[in-house]
Design a protein around this motif. Structure first.
Motif, short mmCIF file in Angstrom:
data_model
loop_
_atom_site.label_atom_id
_atom_site.label_comp_id
_atom_site.label_asym_id
_atom_site.label_seq_id
_atom_site.Cartn_x
_atom_site.Cartn_y
_atom_site.Cartn_z
N ARG A 1 0.84 -1.21 0.00
CA ARG A 1 0.00 0.00 0.00
C ARG A 1 0.87 1.25 0.00
NH1 ARG A 1 -5.28 1.46 1.51
NH2 ARG A 1 -5.42 3.53 2.45
N ALA A 2 1.96 1.26 0.78
CA ALA A 2 2.86 2.41 0.82
C ALA A 2 3.51 2.64 -0.54
CB ALA A 2 3.93 2.22 1.89
N ALA A 3 3.94 1.55 -1.20
CA ALA A 3 4.54 1.67 -2.53
C ALA A 3 3.54 2.25 -3.52
CB ALA A 3 5.04 0.31 -3.00
N CYS A 4 2.29 1.85 -3.38
CA CYS A 4 1.26 2.36 -4.29
C CYS A 4 1.02 3.85 -4.06
CB CYS A 4 -0.03 1.57 -4.09
SG CYS A 4 -1.23 1.84 -5.41
N LEU A 5 0.96 4.27 -2.79
CA LEU A 5 0.75 5.68 -2.49
C LEU A 5 1.94 6.53 -2.92
CD1 LEU A 5 -0.86 5.36 1.06
CD2 LEU A 5 -2.00 6.17 -1.01
N ARG A 6 3.14 6.01 -2.78
CA ARG A 6 4.34 6.78 -3.09
C ARG A 6 4.64 6.85 -4.58
NH1 ARG A 6 8.40 4.59 1.73
NH2 ARG A 6 7.61 5.97 3.38
N ALA A 7 4.21 5.84 -5.34
CA ALA A 7 4.55 5.84 -6.77
C ALA A 7 3.47 5.20 -7.64
CB ALA A 7 5.87 5.11 -7.00
N GLY A 8 2.91 4.08 -7.20
CA GLY A 8 1.99 3.33 -8.05
C GLY A 8 0.81 4.11 -8.55
N THR A 9 0.21 4.94 -7.68
CA THR A 9 -0.98 5.68 -8.10
C THR A 9 -0.65 6.69 -9.19
OG1 THR A 9 -0.60 7.20 -6.26
CG2 THR A 9 -2.20 5.45 -5.91
N TYR A 10 0.52 7.31 -9.12
CA TYR A 10 0.91 8.29 -10.15
C TYR A 10 1.10 7.60 -11.50
CZ TYR A 10 1.83 11.48 -6.25
OH TYR A 10 1.71 12.28 -5.13
N PHE A 11 1.75 6.44 -11.49
CA PHE A 11 1.94 5.71 -12.74
C PHE A 11 0.61 5.20 -13.28
CE2 PHE A 11 6.32 5.84 -11.46
CZ PHE A 11 7.03 5.80 -12.65
N MET B 283 -2.22 6.71 -12.96
CA MET B 283 -2.89 7.86 -13.57
C MET B 283 -2.25 8.24 -14.89
SD MET B 283 -5.55 8.72 -12.08
CE MET B 283 -5.66 9.96 -13.36
N ALA B 284 -0.93 8.15 -14.99
CA ALA B 284 -0.27 8.48 -16.26
C ALA B 284 -0.71 7.53 -17.37
CB ALA B 284 1.25 8.42 -16.09
N ALA B 285 -0.85 6.24 -17.04
CA ALA B 285 -1.22 5.26 -18.05
C ALA B 285 -2.71 5.28 -18.37
CB ALA B 285 -0.80 3.86 -17.58
N ALA C 252 -7.66 9.38 -24.99
CA ALA C 252 -7.84 8.82 -26.32
C ALA C 252 -9.24 8.26 -26.54
CB ALA C 252 -6.82 7.70 -26.55
N GLY C 253 -10.08 8.27 -25.51
CA GLY C 253 -11.42 7.71 -25.64
C GLY C 253 -11.42 6.20 -25.77
N ALA C 254 -10.42 5.54 -25.16
CA ALA C 254 -10.29 4.08 -25.26
C ALA C 254 -11.41 3.39 -24.50
CB ALA C 254 -8.93 3.64 -24.71
N PRO C 255 -11.73 2.15 -24.87
CA PRO C 255 -12.77 1.39 -24.15
C PRO C 255 -12.30 1.05 -22.74
CG PRO C 255 -11.68 -0.01 -25.76
CD PRO C 255 -11.19 1.38 -26.01
N ALA C 256 -13.25 0.68 -21.90
CA ALA C 256 -12.95 0.42 -20.49
C ALA C 256 -11.91 -0.68 -20.32
CB ALA C 256 -14.24 0.06 -19.74
N GLU C 257 -11.94 -1.71 -21.20
CA GLU C 257 -10.98 -2.80 -21.06
C GLU C 257 -9.55 -2.30 -21.26
OE1 GLU C 257 -14.15 -4.53 -23.86
OE2 GLU C 257 -13.68 -2.56 -23.03
N ALA C 258 -9.36 -1.40 -22.21
CA ALA C 258 -8.02 -0.87 -22.47
C ALA C 258 -7.56 0.03 -21.32
CB ALA C 258 -8.00 -0.09 -23.79
N VAL C 259 -8.47 0.84 -20.80
CA VAL C 259 -8.13 1.72 -19.68
C VAL C 259 -7.76 0.89 -18.46
CG1 VAL C 259 -8.96 3.52 -18.12
CG2 VAL C 259 -9.58 3.60 -20.53
N ALA C 260 -8.52 -0.19 -18.21
CA ALA C 260 -8.24 -1.05 -17.06
C ALA C 260 -6.87 -1.72 -17.20
CB ALA C 260 -9.33 -2.12 -16.93
N ALA C 261 -6.53 -2.16 -18.42
CA ALA C 261 -5.22 -2.79 -18.63
C ALA C 261 -4.09 -1.78 -18.42
CB ALA C 261 -5.15 -3.36 -20.04
N LEU C 262 -4.30 -0.55 -18.88
CA LEU C 262 -3.28 0.49 -18.71
C LEU C 262 -3.12 0.85 -17.24
CD1 LEU C 262 -4.14 2.76 -21.76
CD2 LEU C 262 -1.95 1.60 -21.36
N ARG C 263 -4.22 0.93 -16.53
CA ARG C 263 -4.14 1.25 -15.10
C ARG C 263 -3.40 0.15 -14.35
NH1 ARG C 263 -9.38 2.05 -11.32
NH2 ARG C 263 -9.46 -0.20 -11.53
N ARG C 264 -3.70 -1.09 -14.68
CA ARG C 264 -3.02 -2.22 -14.04
C ARG C 264 -1.52 -2.16 -14.32
NH1 ARG C 264 -4.81 -7.30 -11.63
NH2 ARG C 264 -2.90 -8.33 -11.01
#
Length: 697
Positions: free
Chosen positions: A181-191, A193-195, A202-214
């Motif tokens: 959780r600490a790693a996610c708060l310190r860096a993971g959440t920013y990455f 959001m960037a992805a 780009a108006g991508a479908p939800a499946e693509a956005v979910a893959a990018l977020r992961r």
């Protein structure tokens, strides 16, 4: 710059260096150096954020046609999902915004508990730049999720949070769940959001956005845990995360098709995987790590799923349509906006008649006291003010926080209702424009967000000024320390942004984002001119006053007009902006007069506190003028003026200096001139009301 990356992506990364450097031109020298460091070191996390955003955007631009997305121009309102037509620079700007926000948070988390003004100023400057860069992109999903991210990060990195300053973040120190959780708060959440932000843009479908977020979340967490070079368990988890990031890209490739951009993203994850595998092999050869057991696939998935629920959770199908940006001083940061501010200030300093406006019955100033007049106006919006007070309940605002110190600080700040001047003005604009009930409720939410923003700025201002008292009580930083107080301010800024983003109006988001940018500009201006009276004019003072005070009132009034149905660029909305600006300038001048004329009991803080801190205001600046201005007064003799400048130049360090400044200000009629200036701005604000329908509001 990895030569395997597409040339278009590498070119954007080169330009990103230039952009990040350019954002430091208006910053103090120390911040320019910091921005250069961020721009020039592509191995640092901020630059990797830009890399991920650009590669994700490039992958979406080059992918094959699959899936479906909403498109009003297509038959039936839908068309095949295909490559994005957005230029890569849009995705670069997304990455730069996240990089700036990441660096701002890092500065605030790392600031000392005393003497941290430079860390705070630098963080506020970068936060303002990052938020404005994000707002300019016009993606409400990105703005909404980023605001919630900053709120959660501010809470999680505060004292008592899992990512608090001073902890290494390793599995050995925190345990598996808290370390991830600490790693996610310190860096993971920013990455993340960037992805995922690239997907929304780009108006991508939800499946693509979910893959990018992961992918972004796993890569960011892996990068952070990989820094724990002496902890085998952390390296093991980072290895799992890097592999999970590559699996997410496989899902994206199924949707988009393989491309050089996706290959570049895979190489980033592969490098982390290879580094962690090598480090883990070294650690496991050490005697002390003989008994270390790595995570099983099931254990890792359980941890990862919990992270998705607690930190990363949120709808990915929020829509990605961009909107056309309105124009006007409240929506822009350019020469046109600066020229409009200069015109507002010049109107106040001129002694001629008021600017022309539509015919309006002559205005009569209330004969009753200001307090009685305000109470009368408040009765018009009593129901709406109750709604605002309910939204500003301390317990409600503190509920999202997990840190006890954060909850206590927020509850303390909003334990009483206060004057609510800023919310009242927004609600009165809505009443004047006869807003429907549904729109009035949205204005009430706006009014609450404006008060949150104001309170957040006061928390940071008190740290910078070293103020011990505010509203008759101790300031936040004197009770919990500067670092914790800075994060409380960040939490409130982000909470305000959440409320604004949830309104779903991009013009309103832009207006409030510009206010935050103006706050940063005002803080830098004030920090640079303490005790300066020679190279600091009344125009400079009023510009600083606009950035720190009037900008918020101007934006609140125009945003209320927009939410009430007025077109963002209409004469009515523009008049509301000018009305709020003039009222805000008058308010600040009066507040500075009270620093000279009121007692500590009346002010809720020590009298003459601003003057003692070197924040020179209208009464002193009028006294320092060579000639009498349009506000009357009696110019000092050359000898007396020179004495005043000398006393200020030595920062009033000698005994009797403060009394001498007060005597010279009185001799020049500085307070009387300041009162005349405040009245002029009040008259100008009234003239703007001629654009609104006549009525009690």
């Amino acid at each position: 710059l990895d030569p395997s990356l597409p040339w278009s992506a590498r070119w954007e990364l080169i330009k990103s260096r230039q952009e990040l450097r350019a954002k430091g031109r208006d910053a103090p020298r120390a911040f320019r150096s910091m921005l250069r460091d961020v721009a020039d070191t592509l191995e640092e996390l901020p630059a990797l954020l830009v890399t991920v955003a650009v590669l994700a955007g490039d992958a979406l631009r080059r992918g094959r046609r699959r899936g479906r997305r909403r498109n009003a121009a297509a038959p039936g309102g839908a068309s095949a999902w295909g490559p994005s037509t957005l230029e890569l620079k849009v995705f670069r700007q997304l990455g730069e915004a996240q990089a700036l926000l990441f660096t701002a948070g890092k500065l605030h988390v790392g600031m000392p508990n005393e003497g941290g003004a430079m860390h705070l100023l630098g963080g506020d400057f970068l936060f303002a730049e990052g938020q404005w860069t994000l707002a300019e992109l016009g993606s409400l999903p990105s703005i909404r999720r980023t605001a919630r991210m900053i709120r959660d990060v501010s809470d999680g990195t505060s004292e008592g949070g899992v990512a608090a300053y001073g902890t290494s973040g390793s599995f050995a120190e925190l345990g598996a769940r808290d370390a991830l959780r600490a790693a996610c708060l310190r860096a993971g959440t920013y990455f993340a959001m960037a992805a995922s932000g690239a997907g929304w843009l780009a108006g991508a479908p939800a499946e693509a956005v979910a893959a990018l977020r992961r992918y972004g979340a796993d890569l960011g967490c892996a990068l952070k845990l990989a820094q724990c070079r002496d902890d085998a368990a952390s390296q093991d988890c980072a290895l799992w995360l890097a592999r999970s990031a590559k699996e997410a890209l496989d899902r994206l490739a199924d949707l988009q098709g393989h491309s050089a951009a996706i290959h570049g993203m895979q190489r980033l994850a592969h490098r982390v995987e290879r580094s962690c595998a090598s480090c883990l092999e070294r650690l496991l050869q050490q005697e002390r790590n003989r008994g270390v057991r790595g995570l099983s696939y099931g254990e890792f998935q359980e941890l990862r799923d919990e992270l998705e629920r607690t930190v990363l959770g949120g709808d990915v199908a929020l829509g990605g349509d961009q909107v056309e940006m309105p124009s006007g001083p409240g929506f822009q940061r350019d020469e046109v906006s600066d020229l409009e501010l200069k015109t507002l200030i010049d109107n106040g300093l001129r002694g001629d008649s008021l600017p022309s406006a539509p015919v309006f019955p002559p205005f009569q100033w209330p004969g009753k006291s200001p307090k009685a007049s305000m109470e009368g106006q408040s009765r018009l919006i009593g129901k709406e003010l109750q709604e605002v007070n309910a939204l500003l309940d301390g317990a409600v605002l503190a509920a999202p926080a997990a840190s006890e110190i954060m909850r206590e600080a927020v509850r303390g700040l909003f334990g009483s209702s206060g004057k609510r001047l800023r919310p009242a003005l927004a609600l009165l604009v809505a009443r004047a424009l006869d807003a429907p009930e549904a729109d009035t409720k949205r204005v009430a939410s706006l009014a609450a967000s404006v008060e949150l923003l104001h309170c957040a700025s006061l928390v940071h201002d008190d740290i910078l000024d070293g103020a011990a008292y505010r509203r008759g009580g101790p300031t936040v930083h004197t009770e919990i320390g500067e670092r914790a107080a800075a994060l409380v301010g960040d939490f409130l800024f982000a909470t305000s942004s959440c409320v604004v983003a949830d309104l779903g109006s991009m013009p309103v988001v832009l207006l409030i984002a510009k206010v935050v940018a103006d706050f940063g500009r005002g803080e830098l201006a004030q920090s640079a001119i303490r005790f300066e009276a020679v190279n600091y004019s009344l125009e400079d003072y009023l510009a600083k006053s606009f950035y720190k005070t009037a900008s918020l009132l101007a934006a609140a009034c125009q945003a209320a007009a927009v939410l009430s149905g007025a077109s963002p660029s209409s004469p009515q909305a523009a008049a509301c902006y000018r009305f709020g600006a003039y009222i805000g300038l008058a308010f600040q001048v009066v507040d500075d007069i009270l620093d000279f004329t009121s007692s500590q009991d009346a002010l809720g803080k020590p009298a003459l506190a601003d003057l003692k801190e070197g924040n020179l205001s209208a009464p002193v600046l009028f006294a320092a003028q060579r000639e009498a201005g349009t506000c009357g007064g009696r110019p000092l003799s050359a000898v007396a003026r020179e004495e005043l400048l000398q006393v200020l130049d030595r920062r009033m360090e000698r005994e009797g200096d403060l009394d001498r400044v007060l005597a010279l200000v009185d001799e020049a009629g500085g307070v009387e001139q300041a009162r005349a200036l405040a009245r002029r701005f009040a008259d100008l604000s009234v003239a703007e009301l001629a654009y609104l329908p006549e009525g009690k509001a």
